[in-house]
Design a protein around this motif. Structure first.
Motif, mmCIF file in Angstrom:
data_model
loop_
_atom_site.group_PDB
_atom_site.id
_atom_site.type_symbol
_atom_site.label_atom_id
_atom_site.label_comp_id
_atom_site.label_asym_id
_atom_site.label_seq_id
_atom_site.Cartn_x
_atom_site.Cartn_y
_atom_site.Cartn_z
ATOM 1 N N CYS A 149 -8.425 -0.243 -5.177
ATOM 2 C CA CYS A 149 -7.539 0.881 -4.892
ATOM 3 C C CYS A 149 -6.983 0.707 -3.478
ATOM 4 C CB CYS A 149 -8.283 2.203 -5.005
ATOM 5 S SG CYS A 149 -7.305 3.637 -4.507
ATOM 6 N N ARG A 150 -5.671 0.770 -3.336
ATOM 7 C CA ARG A 150 -5.033 0.537 -2.045
ATOM 8 C C ARG A 150 -5.422 1.566 -0.990
ATOM 9 N NH1 ARG A 150 -0.733 -3.023 -2.593
ATOM 10 N NH2 ARG A 150 -0.247 -3.575 -4.747
ATOM 11 N N TYR A 151 -5.957 2.696 -1.425
ATOM 12 C CA TYR A 151 -6.236 3.785 -0.489
ATOM 13 C C TYR A 151 -7.722 3.876 -0.129
ATOM 14 C CZ TYR A 151 -1.683 4.710 -2.470
ATOM 15 O OH TYR A 151 -0.409 4.561 -2.909
ATOM 16 N N ARG A 171 -11.064 3.292 1.856
ATOM 17 C CA ARG A 171 -11.342 3.122 3.278
ATOM 18 C C ARG A 171 -12.416 2.051 3.465
ATOM 19 N NH1 ARG A 171 -11.358 9.353 5.620
ATOM 20 N NH2 ARG A 171 -9.300 9.925 4.832
ATOM 21 N N ILE A 196 -12.585 7.208 -0.396
ATOM 22 C CA ILE A 196 -11.138 7.400 -0.424
ATOM 23 C C ILE A 196 -10.775 8.629 0.398
ATOM 24 C CG2 ILE A 196 -9.132 7.884 -1.879
ATOM 25 C CD1 ILE A 196 -10.399 6.237 -4.059
ATOM 26 N N GLN A 251 0.317 9.529 1.834
ATOM 27 C CA GLN A 251 0.394 8.510 2.872
ATOM 28 C C GLN A 251 1.743 8.557 3.595
ATOM 29 O OE1 GLN A 251 0.726 4.180 1.855
ATOM 30 N NE2 GLN A 251 -1.285 4.074 2.811
ATOM 31 N N ASP A 281 -3.187 8.310 -7.918
ATOM 32 C CA ASP A 281 -2.603 7.226 -7.126
ATOM 33 C C ASP A 281 -1.233 7.626 -6.581
ATOM 34 O OD1 ASP A 281 -4.725 5.582 -7.375
ATOM 35 O OD2 ASP A 281 -3.800 4.152 -8.738
ATOM 36 N N CYS A 296 -1.712 9.986 -3.761
ATOM 37 C CA CYS A 296 -2.141 9.288 -2.549
ATOM 38 C C CYS A 296 -0.954 8.600 -1.880
ATOM 39 C CB CYS A 296 -3.218 8.255 -2.893
ATOM 40 S SG CYS A 296 -4.852 8.949 -3.231
ATOM 41 N N TRP A 297 -0.067 8.005 -2.688
ATOM 42 C CA TRP A 297 1.120 7.355 -2.141
ATOM 43 C C TRP A 297 1.991 8.372 -1.394
ATOM 44 C CZ3 TRP A 297 6.334 8.127 -2.873
ATOM 45 C CH2 TRP A 297 7.184 7.129 -2.385
#
Length: 285
Positions: free
Chosen positions: A23-25, A27, A228, A153, A146, A149-150
């Motif tokens: 997952c790109r988000y 931590r 996350i 961000q 997702d 989250c995008w």
């Protein structure tokens, strides 16, 4: 009680869950910092460590993921016992009995405290009625999250540009959704009752991304949180004391050294398992 993590050496046990590698988000930097700070006797990975749902859709594997696996391998080589209870996002580990070679994998573990108290350690997805009876809804919700989250961000990027405080929009929405799921499925109650049936005095789980440590009658309920929204883990000290540590405010830089050939091989096995070795897989570093 949640406190900011402090530098320590030897601890008895480290419990982490819901890292969501892929997952790109996620931590991942504070997670690697946490692993580097501690020297545990036991490490429990309490599910959703690898996000198979996202990796099957698009392969996204960063070098720091290998650094995390390398640190866990290093812990194992130093004598730490590493146990992995898969969750709903990495349930492929249940089906294929995949093993990284230095971890023990099972749906549930019984952990004994220094005082002899028994703790059930399991991810918890099997006690979520939405997950067990309407998995399609859970999958749709994951990808909708997702998108949230995008958006979160990008909103926070502009807020910081104007020197305004960021808003945890994704965490706020997720918390409300998870609270509703918990209420509908009686997630925590069913999990605590299951622990009682196994003659356990405590339970350690993840899944709902809400760090907690509460007493439910004769059973101590512990949720490790996630990496996350919260960047939290549960630590057991040598005297048996339990504490949730919060790494989200830590800015310690982490170095990523070259991973061992063994860890790189495991990553390739994982990739082939989830997306195959064909050209359709997209590798992102």
């Amino acid at each position: 009680m949640i406190r900011e993590a402090m530098k320590t050496n030897r601890v008895r046990t480290l419990f982490i869950s819901d890292v969501h590698l892929g997952c790109r988000y996620a931590r991942v930097e504070p997670l690697l910092d946490l692993l580097n700070r501690h020297d545990p006797q036991y490490v429990y990975i309490v599910g959703d460590f690898i996000d198979g749902w996202r990796l099957r859709k698009r392969w996204h594997w960063e070098p720091i993921y290998n650094a995390i696996l390398s640190r866990l391998f290093e812990m194992s080589e130093a004598g730490s016992k590493i146990c992995y209870a898969p969750g709903n996002h990495d349930d492929f580990l249940r089906d294929f009995h995949f093993n990284f070679g230095f971890v023990e994998i099972a749906d549930e573990f019984i952990h004994s405290s220094p005082q002899g108290r028994r703790f059930l350690v399991t991810h918890g997805d099997k006690f979520d009625q939405v997950e067990t009876k309407a998995k399609w809804l859970s999958v749709i919700g994951s990808f909708a999250y997702d998108s949230l989250c995008w958006a979160n961000q990008h909103v926070n990027h502009w807020l910081r540009y104007f020197k305004l405080r960021g808003l945890p929009l994704a965490a706020m929405v997720k918390k409300r959704v998870k609270a509703a799921v918990t209420f509908v499925s009686d997630f925590e109650t069913n999990l605590v009752n299951h622990a009682r049936q196994l003659n356990c005095q405590g339970v350690v789980c993840g899944h709902i991304h809400t760090p907690a440590m509460d007493q439910r009658g004769d059973v101590t309920y512990c949720n490790t949180g996630d990496w996350i929204e919260n960047a939290t883990a549960l630590v057991e000290y040598e005297d048996g004391r339990l504490e949730i540590v919060d790494m989200q405010h830590e800015d310690t830089p982490v170095s990523i050294e070259d991973s061992s050939e063994f860890v790189l091989e495991q990553g390739e096995i994982l990739r082939n398992m989830l997306v195959g070795s064909g050209r359709h897989a997209t590798a992102t570093v």
